[in-house]
Design an enzyme around this catalytic site. Sequence first.
Site, short mmCIF file in Angstrom:
data_model
loop_
_atom_site.label_atom_id
_atom_site.label_comp_id
_atom_site.label_asym_id
_atom_site.label_seq_id
_atom_site.Cartn_x
_atom_site.Cartn_y
_atom_site.Cartn_z
N ALA A 117 0.84 -1.20 0.00
CA ALA A 117 0.00 0.00 0.00
C ALA A 117 0.87 1.25 0.00
CB ALA A 117 -0.92 -0.01 1.21
N ARG A 119 0.91 3.82 1.65
CA ARG A 119 1.32 4.38 2.94
C ARG A 119 2.60 3.72 3.46
NH1 ARG A 119 -3.24 1.34 3.68
NH2 ARG A 119 -3.11 -0.49 5.07
N TYR A 120 2.97 2.57 2.86
CA TYR A 120 4.16 1.86 3.32
C TYR A 120 5.39 2.11 2.45
CZ TYR A 120 0.75 -0.79 6.04
OH TYR A 120 -0.25 -1.15 6.90
N THR A 121 5.19 2.49 1.21
CA THR A 121 6.33 2.64 0.29
C THR A 121 6.75 4.09 0.15
OG1 THR A 121 4.85 2.83 -1.62
CG2 THR A 121 5.60 0.62 -1.03
#
Length: 828
Positions: A117, A119-121
């Site tokens: 997602a 928001r993680y990368t």
Amino acid sequence: MQDRNLIDVNLTSEMKTSFIDYAMSVIVARALPDVRDGLKPVHRRILYGMNELGVTPDKPHKKSARITGDVMGKYHPHGDSSIYEAMVRMAQWWSYRHMLVDGHGNFGSMDGDGAAAQRYTEARMSKIALELLRDINKNTVNFQDNYDGSEREPVVLPARFPNLLVNGATGIAVGMATNIPPHNLAESIDAVKMVMEHPDCTTRELMEVIPGPDFPTGALVMGRSGIHRAYDTGKGSIVLRSRTEIETTQTGRERIVVTEFPYGVNKTKVHEHIVRLAQEKRLEGITAVRDESSREGVRFVIEIRREASATVILNNLFKLTSLQTNFSFNMLAIENGVPKILSLRQIIDNYISHQKEVIIRRTRFDKDKAEARAHILEGLLIALDHLDEVIAIIRNSETDVIAQTELMSRFDLSERQSQAILDMRLRRLTGLERDKIQSEYDDLLALIADLSDILAKPERIITIIKEEMDEIKRKYANPRRTELMVGEVLSLEDEDLIEEEDVLITLSNKGYIKRLAQDEFRAQKRGGRGVQGTGVNNDDFVRELVSTSTHDTLLFFTNFGRVYRLKAYEIPEYGRTAKGLPIVNLLKLEDGETIQTIINARKEETAGKSFFFTTKQGIVKRTEVSEFNNIRQNGLRALKLKEGDQLINVLLTSGQDDIIIGTHSGYSVRFNEASIRNMGRSATGVRGVKLREDDRVVGASRIQDNQEVLVITENGFGKRTSATDYPTKGRGGKGIKTANITPKNGQLAGLVTVDGTEDIMVITNKGVIIRTNVANISQTGRATLGVKIMKLDADAKIVTFTLVQPEDSSIAEINTDRENSISKNKDN
């Protein structure tokens, strides 16, 4: 009361208009790349947004969600998922030949795994992406309002390298789609330079520097004709094949190792497909499939059963799985606001035009900036040359406006120059500062002259484009990954999918044919002919037996003078006791047409040889084997027959063999085939024997002096006579007596040459089949009656006979040497 906000419209016309508007919006504003920078709007907005956000290669990565949100809010109001997916793709090495985004975190895999997602990368621009935006702040491209007019965005990027060629493009619009493959950066730049240097160059000449696509996943492109067609027309197709190698393990088993997959192929799906094929028995010989890929590279292993052929299995994998795929070119891009299918040359021409405009606009921008600065410096130098007077004017002026007006009036200065004098600090009044200003002014004048020269000379613009592209090539180019294979290997023949093995082909007297594995017997000489207990019915027997290979071609000659061809593997395989398949199911035979002879057409065994034809009416013909290289599915005429005539048999000869022909009335003629010239397929032939009234040919064979001539009559008499009793004479004669024909023994049923060890199968007009060994038949003189070899019913007559291998002999005794593959009996 009627609502004034409602408008009556025709539904049909409104649908047409609205759909066209929607289609054009999708085509131009979403799905297709611009030919100039090779980017769709979403990619262009992502890169421009990252540049404006300062997410450059020299800065830390930023959260993907931050980038996605910024791009969506300012430029691309179509949802964050489409923006993030586009950014992810630009960060995947297997998707882009030169990645435009430097991703940090899980950005998916070529196994089809999705990215984490947003928001993680994290992400930032790659170094080469900066080359797409270089000089964008120098008025090199046009800008337009964003979707709500709150921001400005570029219509196209400067694109200092041909990105449409380098990274390609894929997209589906309304009623059209694009599919442009990626190319090598160095080759793409060289192609652009070639067009600039040689505007008349052809596609063929361009392909000398850009020979074909260069996919990020490597693999092999099979053949170049599809590439040329695509480069020439914008449409075409090529075959992509995985890079594979066959390894041999320490235990002697083979394995197939795949190190590169075709572009866009999902490795996991290939794994699942191969396993499914093996489980369904559609692909046999595979024992295990493993994906051993790591950070070091791709390694996909297919274990092979010990007795299986890795080459055959690999060819089957190419045909049945995505280890081999087609890539279809459809080089559709936006040119001047219109979607258009473009050739390679048109793509390059558009890119060159764009770069010329970029260089011209950048040069004008730099020139305007230099002229503006020189204008200021010119005013400062005037002030320094009249320093005391300037100071006096300023000191005596009540306001700066009055001072500015006085300076403009006294020294003929512009408003900007006078303002610069007023803004000048006192420290610049030193002599050293004046020298610096003078030096800067002189440099600017030289720069302005140079920039003016560039604008005046188109050849200098071309030189600048080439020099700047060469610098990009030096910094970012890397070796080609995709190998272009010479020759057209666009499809796999069935032969590539069949393992080559030794087999036996049998044809029964009633026309049943089958293929048997060689291990059904112990050995069989190639091209040999005979029978060995093949389990046919009592009223049938094997008349032809040919030992061959599954890859060999067999020629079938019929009584109608036609020839058909079959690959050995095309004949169904049956067990030893099975009846087989009627030959009419494989060959398009006419009513009454029967197979007279089967010959193995293996090249090494037929090279330089001829086919010798003999007909019922005594006509003979010799034709080179090479005349029969291309035989149609519905057969080919081997010789032209006269009305009422039929082909008796066909012999494979060296060109110097002796031939003996026997007739129904008991005569024979022996001659050397060299007396007959080679003729074409359409020829009728020449007279081989002059037949007496109501006579006909019943047999023809090659003959050597160490052989014997076997004749059998209709009433069951037979004899063997030494071949030396048959002198070689010219063809076309009436012949000499080969048997003393009387009402007792009947007329001749057939004639063959033998070695004395064979069996014969004799067939009567009642369908009775009798078998005996040739050695049981007495050896007598030529013009004799012969001896009774079998008892027949009163109304029975022998109609024909054929030679077969003796029942009590082992086929293992027959030599299997390929070089001696045509047995003597094959031609009898």
